[in-house]
Design a protein around this motif. Structure first.
Motif, PDB file in Angstrom:
ATOM      1  N   ALA A 285       0.829  -1.208   0.000  1.00  0.00           N
ATOM      2  CA  ALA A 285       0.000   0.000   0.000  1.00  0.00           C
ATOM      3  C   ALA A 285       0.864   1.259   0.000  1.00  0.00           C
ATOM      4  O   ALA A 285       0.520   2.266  -0.617  1.00  0.00           O
ATOM      5  CB  ALA A 285      -0.945  -0.011   1.199  1.00  0.00           C
ATOM      6  N   PHE A 286       2.014   1.187   0.697  1.00  0.00           N
ATOM      7  CA  PHE A 286       2.971   2.294   0.641  1.00  0.00           C
ATOM      8  C   PHE A 286       3.461   2.499  -0.789  1.00  0.00           C
ATOM      9  O   PHE A 286       3.576   3.634  -1.269  1.00  0.00           O
ATOM     10  CB  PHE A 286       4.155   1.997   1.558  1.00  0.00           C
ATOM     11  CG  PHE A 286       4.052   2.619   2.910  1.00  0.00           C
ATOM     12  CD1 PHE A 286       4.423   3.935   3.121  1.00  0.00           C
ATOM     13  CD2 PHE A 286       3.584   1.890   3.981  1.00  0.00           C
ATOM     14  CE1 PHE A 286       4.325   4.520   4.376  1.00  0.00           C
ATOM     15  CE2 PHE A 286       3.485   2.457   5.231  1.00  0.00           C
ATOM     16  CZ  PHE A 286       3.855   3.771   5.435  1.00  0.00           C
ATOM     17  N   TYR A 287       3.787   1.407  -1.458  1.00  0.00           N
ATOM     18  CA  TYR A 287       4.278   1.507  -2.831  1.00  0.00           C
ATOM     19  C   TYR A 287       3.221   2.098  -3.761  1.00  0.00           C
ATOM     20  O   TYR A 287       3.548   2.875  -4.674  1.00  0.00           O
ATOM     21  CB  TYR A 287       4.695   0.131  -3.341  1.00  0.00           C
ATOM     22  CG  TYR A 287       5.849  -0.481  -2.596  1.00  0.00           C
ATOM     23  CD1 TYR A 287       6.796   0.295  -1.948  1.00  0.00           C
ATOM     24  CD2 TYR A 287       5.997  -1.872  -2.510  1.00  0.00           C
ATOM     25  CE1 TYR A 287       7.853  -0.267  -1.254  1.00  0.00           C
ATOM     26  CE2 TYR A 287       7.065  -2.445  -1.825  1.00  0.00           C
ATOM     27  CZ  TYR A 287       7.980  -1.644  -1.193  1.00  0.00           C
ATOM     28  OH  TYR A 287       9.022  -2.204  -0.505  1.00  0.00           O
ATOM     29  N   PHE A 288       1.958   1.739  -3.537  1.00  0.00           N
ATOM     30  CA  PHE A 288       0.889   2.287  -4.376  1.00  0.00           C
ATOM     31  C   PHE A 288       0.683   3.776  -4.116  1.00  0.00           C
ATOM     32  O   PHE A 288       0.201   4.497  -5.004  1.00  0.00           O
ATOM     33  CB  PHE A 288      -0.419   1.520  -4.119  1.00  0.00           C
ATOM     34  CG  PHE A 288      -0.602   0.322  -4.990  1.00  0.00           C
ATOM     35  CD1 PHE A 288      -1.400   0.375  -6.115  1.00  0.00           C
ATOM     36  CD2 PHE A 288       0.027  -0.870  -4.685  1.00  0.00           C
ATOM     37  CE1 PHE A 288      -1.577  -0.736  -6.919  1.00  0.00           C
ATOM     38  CE2 PHE A 288      -0.134  -1.994  -5.476  1.00  0.00           C
ATOM     39  CZ  PHE A 288      -0.936  -1.929  -6.608  1.00  0.00           C
ATOM     40  N   ALA A 289       1.024   4.235  -2.914  1.00  0.00           N
ATOM     41  CA  ALA A 289       0.841   5.652  -2.608  1.00  0.00           C
ATOM     42  C   ALA A 289       1.842   6.537  -3.342  1.00  0.00           C
ATOM     43  O   ALA A 289       1.572   7.729  -3.559  1.00  0.00           O
ATOM     44  CB  ALA A 289       0.957   5.869  -1.101  1.00  0.00           C
ATOM     45  N   ILE A 290       2.986   5.973  -3.727  1.00  0.00           N
ATOM     46  CA  ILE A 290       4.016   6.783  -4.394  1.00  0.00           C
ATOM     47  C   ILE A 290       3.531   7.307  -5.746  1.00  0.00           C
ATOM     48  O   ILE A 290       3.650   8.515  -6.020  1.00  0.00           O
ATOM     49  CB  ILE A 290       5.317   5.970  -4.532  1.00  0.00           C
ATOM     50  CG1 ILE A 290       5.896   5.657  -3.152  1.00  0.00           C
ATOM     51  CG2 ILE A 290       6.337   6.728  -5.376  1.00  0.00           C
ATOM     52  CD1 ILE A 290       7.117   4.761  -3.184  1.00  0.00           C
ATOM     53  N   PRO A 291       2.987   6.469  -6.654  1.00  0.00           N
ATOM     54  CA  PRO A 291       2.496   7.033  -7.921  1.00  0.00           C
ATOM     55  C   PRO A 291       1.360   8.026  -7.738  1.00  0.00           C
ATOM     56  O   PRO A 291       1.289   9.026  -8.465  1.00  0.00           O
ATOM     57  CB  PRO A 291       2.015   5.784  -8.691  1.00  0.00           C
ATOM     58  CG  PRO A 291       2.735   4.648  -8.080  1.00  0.00           C
ATOM     59  CD  PRO A 291       2.890   4.997  -6.640  1.00  0.00           C
TER      60      PRO A 291
END
Length: 243
Positions: A158-164
């Motif tokens: 979920a952290f990774y998805f927040a970057i884009p």
């Protein structure tokens, strides 16, 4: 209008690449878990549980300390996500442009809930690891630990998805290229690059070597041969780390 049309193309395309990669990862974990770091780590946790349960009086403290470290890591992640999510919610309430920030807030809320569930499973595992040995206890404890690790992984994704979504604020091209960059990096973190690492057979090799050591000791073999049998699996193995 040209930038708006570009946003209609780039944003869905980048998000499709990111989601498609994770769907492929899930299918690979179920079909060939040995190819993924997640599958190898799950099997390593099962072997760790087997080692701890084999001698609970000796290894109970070590097991509780190891699980406590995971609880502390999940607690830190949960605290970070709810703090950042609260700041974003305050910013969303004070601005008129809330579309992109809502997606970022959603990612942090998912990460918070997953880390809370991870703490729940790890806390339950800390009780199970101190119980006396019983039938089915080893498999149940391994399943609880793997579930806690699964929620930890989902929260991290979920952290990774927040970057884009965050980079989407600076334009659709930033969001599009960040999705491809994240997929490129995650591929090297999620998949193994060697076929010689075999954690599934490590316990069996260790048991066979222990039997060989006992037979050598009973037949009057020397200590040098026994020590060679002890350390040979470690010398033949490969060490692999992941995020």
């Amino acid at each position: 209008m040209e930038m708006k049309h570009l946003e209609y193309v780039m944003v869905p395309l980048g998000f499709t690449v990111l989601v498609g990669y994770h769907l492929w990862l899930i299918i690979t974990i179920y079909r060939s878990p040995k190819r993924t770091v997640i599958g190898i780590n799950a099997e390593s946790r099962r072997q760790w549980v087997a080692t701890i349960v084999s001698d609970p009086e000796k290894n109970a403290v070590l097991g509780v300390q190891t699980i406590r470290n995971n609880i502390m890591a999940s607690t830190l992640m949960a605290t970070t996500t709810i703090t950042v999510g609260s700041l974003i919610s305050v910013f969303v309430g004070s601005t008129s442009s809330t579309g992109k920030y809502r997606y970022i807030l959603l990612c942090f809320l998912v990460a918070f809930l997953c880390n809370v569930q991870s703490i729940r499973y790890y806390a339950h595992a800390s009780f199970l690891v101190t119980l006396p040995a019983g039938e089915g206890r080893k498999d149940y404890l391994a399943a609880i630990l793997n579930r806690g690790s699964l929620f930890w992984s989902i929260g991290l994704r979920a952290f990774y998805f927040a970057i884009p979504f965050f980079l989407w604020i600076f334009g659709p091209l930033s969001m599009f290229f960040s999705c491809y960059l994240i997929v490129f990096v995650l591929y090297f973190l999620d998949f193994t690059r060697t076929s010689s690492y075999d954690p599934y057979g490590y316990v069996q090799k260790e048991e066979v070597n222990n039997k060989d050591i006992e037979s050598v000791g009973q037949s009057g073999g020397n200590n040098f041969v026994a020590n060679s049998c002890i350390h040979s699996p470690l010398l033949e193995g490969h060490i692999m780390t992941s995020n």
